[in-house]
Design a protein around this motif. Structure first.
Motif, short mmCIF file in Angstrom:
data_model
loop_
_atom_site.label_atom_id
_atom_site.label_comp_id
_atom_site.label_asym_id
_atom_site.label_seq_id
_atom_site.Cartn_x
_atom_site.Cartn_y
_atom_site.Cartn_z
N ARG A 1 26.39 33.63 73.80
CA ARG A 1 26.05 33.39 72.54
C ARG A 1 26.03 34.69 71.84
O ARG A 1 26.66 34.58 70.79
N GLY A 2 25.61 35.68 72.25
CA GLY A 2 25.69 36.92 71.72
C GLY A 2 24.86 36.91 70.27
O GLY A 2 24.00 35.90 70.39
N GLY A 3 24.93 37.79 69.61
CA GLY A 3 24.50 37.82 68.06
C GLY A 3 23.03 38.43 68.09
O GLY A 3 22.28 38.36 67.32
N TYR A 4 22.70 38.93 69.31
CA TYR A 4 21.19 39.68 69.25
C TYR A 4 21.20 41.04 70.21
O TYR A 4 22.19 41.02 70.79
N GLU A 5 20.38 41.81 70.01
CA GLU A 5 20.34 43.37 70.66
C GLU A 5 19.52 42.99 71.95
O GLU A 5 18.25 42.76 71.72
N VAL B 1 9.71 40.72 73.71
CA VAL B 1 10.79 41.45 73.19
C VAL B 1 11.00 41.77 71.61
O VAL B 1 11.70 42.42 71.24
N GLY B 2 10.06 40.81 71.13
CA GLY B 2 10.05 40.94 69.58
C GLY B 2 8.99 39.91 69.11
O GLY B 2 8.23 39.64 69.82
N GLU B 3 9.19 39.84 67.78
CA GLU B 3 8.54 38.66 67.11
C GLU B 3 8.61 37.54 67.64
O GLU B 3 9.91 37.05 68.14
N GLU B 4 7.66 36.56 67.44
CA GLU B 4 7.67 35.14 67.99
C GLU B 4 9.01 34.46 67.81
O GLU B 4 9.72 33.59 68.56
N GLN C 1 13.64 37.04 71.04
CA GLN C 1 12.50 36.63 71.71
C GLN C 1 12.92 34.97 71.91
O GLN C 1 12.54 34.73 73.22
N GLN C 2 13.38 34.57 71.11
CA GLN C 2 13.99 33.05 71.62
C GLN C 2 15.05 32.99 72.65
O GLN C 2 14.94 31.91 73.52
#
Length: 479
Positions: free
Chosen positions: A393-397, A79-82, A87-88
């Motif tokens: 946790r939220g904080g990402y798209e 979904v994105g960079e490592e 991604q995490q």
């Protein structure tokens, strides 16, 4: 289409599907004698009750091979960079839910059922788990009942998950109704197969405190149906066994009959001349000097030298040829290559490329399954991210992921290294991409490996790899 009002359990219109699930499950587990009614009739007619119906469980092999090639190697979800937060987060969702194992089990069941169903929710993974999390789990297709759009047979507008709960001598139907953004929980009293009336959820202690309606925070459905494969005018998937049942039966029948013939003639009767046998009035049987033998008296002039055993040439060559032909037809119709069973007449494949050509129909079958699982996994992983952001946790798209599939075949490392060497020499790939493909590294581990490679080259005279390439079309190969 709105949710249908059920009057019976199972609901009308689903009986045949559920019967097929039950039958295919028996085939998968090798309990073929419970599927084919004529088998039991054949066994009941036999005087010798030691006769055994032998099951050559080709059905189970087909499903296992499909699951092994589809999810035997772990997929990679991107979904994105490592090192990116999204991604995490996705990696944690996959790890927390042991999604690789869930995928394998669903592929195994989808093969014999024809259908698989994912469900996303937010809560405790187990009763003893600490804290809540985004959860992705498998739902048995026999408790899944979709609400379909009347104008589009493949579009779900909602879905009901329904299963039976027992409390003493009473039976209840638990319904979990999924609608966009909402889940409704219901409990209904059962009287045999009749659905009588709705009762409070608190009727059963385990549902004490469960709300009748829950807002999910996700605008779509939290259940995702994945067909094994299907046509454009149907919603339900098609089982891998759908056109193979008669061949399963005939293969079992032929192997069982051969076994019966060999058993029957493994203990031949003894032929003796007249006068050697005695009749026991009490036991009501013939015997020879108290020996319990299978003996037949015949005229010595007709039988020749006596005593001797009565033996028979079984002439089983035609039966074994039929078994070979049945196996050939089964492999052809199931699209499973003999190489997948280790029965390839051509011997061991010389390279990974040669093995792929021998498995071309099997790999095409697996790619067909990937089409459905790929979209299903993207949808359910996106839903899990939304639940994680909304309730966790939220904080990402949240993002729709990209899934990188493996082919499930053994890796020919020599062939792979040669391909990478040619690509590096021709300049159409980078060292970073080559190491990622060869060693499966990414992120920090990949960078550390590249640093070690470049550090090892310091102090050495630079030299380009020498690779012999064929001459261009239209050019000669002169000196």
């Amino acid at each position: 289409m709105a949710e249908e009002k059920w009057e019976t359990w199972p609901p009308e219109g689903h009986e045949k599907r559920l019967e097929n699930y039950a039958r295919y499950r028996l085939l998968f587990f090798g309990r073929h004698d419970e599927v084919y009614s004529r088998v039991q009739a054949w066994l009941d007619r036999e005087m010798d009750k030691t006769i055994v119906y032998i099951v050559a469980n080709f059905a189970g092999l087909i499903s296992k091979i499909c699951a092994d090639l589809l999810f035997g190697e772990q997929i990679r979800v991107v979904v994105g960079e490592e090192d990116s937060q999204e991604q995490q987060a996705v990696d944690k969702i996959i790890s927390d839910n042991n999604l690789h194992t869930v995928n394998y089990e669903m592929a195994l069941s989808a093969s014999w059922r024809g259908d698989a169903v994912y469900k996303a929710r937010f809560g405790k993974y187990r009763d003893w788990s600490e804290g809540e999390q985004a959860i992705i789990e498998a739902v048995p297709a026999n408790i899944f009942f979709p609400h379909l759009n009347g104008d589009n047979v493949q579009e779900m507008t909602g879905a009901t998950l329904a299963w039976v709960k027992e409390d003493g001598d009473r039976r209840y139907l638990r319904k979990e109704i999924h609608l966009p953004g909402i889940i409704r929980n219901e409990l209904w009293l059962l009287d045999g197969s009749r659905i009588r009336r709705q009762v409070p959820l608190s009727t059963l202690p385990e549902y004490e405190g469960l709300p009748e309606e829950q807002e999910t925070g996700y605008p779509g459905l939290l259940v995702e149906h994945v067909p094994n494969w299907r046509l454009d005018d149907m919603f339900w998937g098609i089982s891998d066994y759908v056109d193979l049942e008669s061949m399963f039966d005939e293969l079992n029948n032929r192997v069982s009959k051969i076994s019966r013939i060999l058993d029957k003639h493994s203990d031949p009767k003894l032929i003796v001349p007249p006068g050697l046998m005695r009749y026991d009035e009490k036991l009501r049987r013939w015997y020879i000097e108290k020996e319990d033998l299978q003996v037949v008296e015949v005229d010595q002039e007709q039988a020749g030298d006596l005593p001797k055993y009565l033996v028979w040439d079984a002439q089983l060559e035609a039966a074994f040829k039929q078994i070979d032909k049945l196996l050939e037809l089964l492999m052809m119709m199931s699209e499973v290559s003999p190489a997948a069973f280790g029965l390839d007449k051509a011997g061991v494949a010389e390279s990974g490329r040669a093995l792929k050509f021998r498995l071309i129909r099997t790999l095409a079958k697996i790619n067909r399954k990937k089409l459905y699982f790929d979209q299903g996994l993207k949808n359910i992983l996106y839903a899990a991210q939304v639940l994680d952001v909304t309730h966790g946790r939220g904080g990402y798209e949240p993002k729709i992921p990209r899934i990188e599939w493996a082919d499930g075949l053994p890796v020919d490392q020599m062939e792979q290294a040669e391909v990478e060497q040619i690509r590096l020499a021709s300049g159409n790939t980078s060292l970073e991409s080559s190491v990622r493909r060869l060693d499966g590294l990414d992120g920090k581990a990949l960078q550390e490996e590249l640093d070690r490679i470049r550090g090892g080259r310091q102090g050495q005279a630079p030299s380009a790899p020498r690779v012999s390439l064929p001459p261009a079309v239209g050019q000669g190969g002169g000196s």
